[in-house]
Design an enzyme around this catalytic site. Structure first.
Site, PDB file in Angstrom:
ATOM      1  N   ASP A  68      44.331  15.383  26.903  1.00 37.50           N
ATOM      2  CA  ASP A  68      44.912  14.141  27.427  1.00 37.50           C
ATOM      3  C   ASP A  68      46.438  14.108  27.518  1.00 37.50           C
ATOM      4  O   ASP A  68      46.972  13.509  28.451  1.00 37.50           O
ATOM      5  CB  ASP A  68      44.373  12.952  26.622  1.00 37.50           C
ATOM      6  CG  ASP A  68      42.870  12.831  26.805  1.00 37.50           C
ATOM      7  OD1 ASP A  68      42.412  12.964  27.960  1.00 37.50           O
ATOM      8  OD2 ASP A  68      42.153  12.636  25.813  1.00 37.50           O
ATOM      9  N   ARG A  87      47.869   6.742  21.196  1.00 39.67           N
ATOM     10  CA  ARG A  87      47.928   8.179  21.470  1.00 39.67           C
ATOM     11  C   ARG A  87      49.262   8.612  22.072  1.00 39.67           C
ATOM     12  O   ARG A  87      49.469   9.799  22.336  1.00 39.67           O
ATOM     13  CB  ARG A  87      46.771   8.576  22.393  1.00 39.67           C
ATOM     14  CG  ARG A  87      45.407   8.277  21.770  1.00 39.67           C
ATOM     15  CD  ARG A  87      44.314   9.067  22.408  1.00 39.67           C
ATOM     16  NE  ARG A  87      44.571  10.499  22.291  1.00 39.67           N
ATOM     17  CZ  ARG A  87      43.894  11.431  22.934  1.00 39.67           C
ATOM     18  NH1 ARG A  87      42.905  11.092  23.722  1.00 39.67           N
ATOM     19  NH2 ARG A  87      44.199  12.711  22.795  1.00 39.67           N
ATOM     20  N   HIS A 166      37.043   8.349  30.810  1.00 39.01           N
ATOM     21  CA  HIS A 166      37.862   9.085  31.785  1.00 39.01           C
ATOM     22  C   HIS A 166      36.969   9.563  32.932  1.00 39.01           C
ATOM     23  O   HIS A 166      35.747   9.670  32.761  1.00 39.01           O
ATOM     24  CB  HIS A 166      38.466  10.349  31.150  1.00 39.01           C
ATOM     25  CG  HIS A 166      39.506  10.105  30.116  1.00 39.01           C
ATOM     26  ND1 HIS A 166      39.399  10.592  28.823  1.00 39.01           N
ATOM     27  CD2 HIS A 166      40.685   9.466  30.161  1.00 39.01           C
ATOM     28  CE1 HIS A 166      40.468  10.249  28.133  1.00 39.01           C
ATOM     29  NE2 HIS A 166      41.270   9.555  28.912  1.00 39.01           N
ATOM     30  N   CYS A 253      37.763  17.896  26.798  1.00 37.44           N
ATOM     31  CA  CYS A 253      38.853  17.251  26.037  1.00 37.44           C
ATOM     32  C   CYS A 253      39.490  18.147  24.995  1.00 37.44           C
ATOM     33  O   CYS A 253      40.614  17.901  24.579  1.00 37.44           O
ATOM     34  CB  CYS A 253      38.359  16.050  25.246  1.00 37.44           C
ATOM     35  SG  CYS A 253      37.097  15.109  25.957  1.00 37.44           S
TER      36      CYS A 253
HETATM   37  C1  CIR Z   1      40.157   8.583  22.937  1.00 38.66           C
HETATM   38  O1  CIR Z   1      39.519   7.526  23.063  1.00 38.66           O
HETATM   39  O2  CIR Z   1      41.258   8.722  23.435  1.00 38.66           O
HETATM   40  C2  CIR Z   1      39.549   9.694  22.135  1.00 38.66           C
HETATM   41  N1  CIR Z   1      38.802   9.163  21.040  1.00 38.66           N
HETATM   42  C3  CIR Z   1      38.670  10.560  23.006  1.00 38.66           C
HETATM   43  C4  CIR Z   1      39.428  11.224  24.089  1.00 38.66           C
HETATM   44  C5  CIR Z   1      38.561  12.088  24.909  1.00 38.66           C
HETATM   45  N2  CIR Z   1      39.334  12.810  25.849  1.00 38.66           N
HETATM   46  C6  CIR Z   1      38.921  13.152  27.059  1.00 38.66           C
HETATM   47  O3  CIR Z   1      37.859  12.741  27.501  1.00 38.66           O
HETATM   48  N3  CIR Z   1      39.731  13.880  27.790  1.00 38.66           N
END
Ligand code: CIR
Length: 258
Positions: A68, A87, A166, A253
């Site tokens: 991300d 984040r 996403h 991810c």
């Molecule tokens: C979030 O909600 O940001 C994290 N718990 C999970 C992120 C997952 N990332 C992705 O799908 N690229």
């Protein structure tokens, strides 16, 4: 599809369960998550990629989801601006690590831009960018400018979506012309360049697949996707993703690839 020589991953923090999630699947078992992460990194290595694994960052529970905070294309990293406030600070550490590995550019000056790498799906020269709860139109515009500076041949298209975190949570490419979509991922756009296979609802999580060189990583326990993957790839590696699923994470991810 893109071929890769390197991957960057980050060990899950013991605070993983304090991260963001929309799932009601219970708290992750961190020891099991660490084992699953080891298996994930080993699978990438088995597909010919040199895997760089960063130490866990306990201050940031979601920091193992390294996809991300950056988008990499042609060996250049674009640092994003996550839509999730909790984040945002992850990008500092990620920027420093990436600078040791490749040229790094910023998303741009517009403070309103929001973008997370989980929304960015490369399909050959076409880049689909989900306009999700985490990525806005300004973010898509900023990323389009950066990517086209890196590679003028790219076409970047915003994709309004709802129903999943996403774009890649609910839709990825098994090949450049075959998309897998979770019916929970609501998109109104049509993708004429590819065939789209709509998965059975109960197998929707498996719409997130990760092709790497001559093989593909898929989540374990989803027979429809396993069968499709075997039709397209000689090497299919199934990985148990249970603990990351609890935190809205999926295969793509957990790494940045280049
Ligand atoms: C979030 O909600 O940001 C994290 N718990 C999970 C992120 C997952 N990332 C992705 O799908 N690229």
């Amino acid at each position: 599809m893109k071929r890769y020589t390197h991957a960057l991953a980050r060990r899950p923090a013991r605070s993983l369960g304090d991260g963001l999630t929309t799932q009601a699947l219970g708290a992750p078992d961190i020891d099991l998550a660490l084992k699953q992460h080891d298996a994930y990194c080993a699978a990438l290595a088995a597909l010919g990629v040199e895997v760089i694994v960063l130490d866990a960052d306990e201050r940031h529970p979601d920091s193992c989801f390294v996809e991300d905070p950056a988008v990499i294309h042609d060996g250049v990293a674009v640092v994003t601006r996550p839509g999730a406030r909790s984040r945002r600070a992850e990008i500092r550490g990620m920027r420093e690590h990436l600078r040791e590995l490749m040229p790094v550019v910023e998303l741009g000056d517009d403070d309103d831009a929001r973008l997370e790498g989980g929304d960015v799906l490369f399909c050959g020269n076409l880049v689909l960018v989900g306009q999700s709860q985490r990525t806005n139109v300004t973010g898509v515009t900023a990323l389009t400018a950066r990517l086209r500076e890196i590679d003028p041949d790219l076409e970047v298209r915003g994709v309004p979506l709802s129903g999943v975190l996403h774009l890649k949570t609910g839709m990825t490419a098994l090949s450049d012309t075959l998309l897998l979509r979770d019916p929970a991922c609501v998109v109104t756009d049509r993708f004429d360049f590819a065939q789209t296979i709509l998965l059975p609802r109960e197998q929707g999580y498996a719409a997130n697949v990760l092709p790497v060189n001559d093989g593909v990583l898929i989540a374990t326990g989803f027979p429809r996707v396993a069968a499709l993957a075997r039709e397209h790839w000689s090497q299919v590696i199934e990985l148990d993703m249970s603990e990351f699923h609890k935190m809205d994470g999926s295969l793509t991810c957990l790494s940045l690839l280049w």
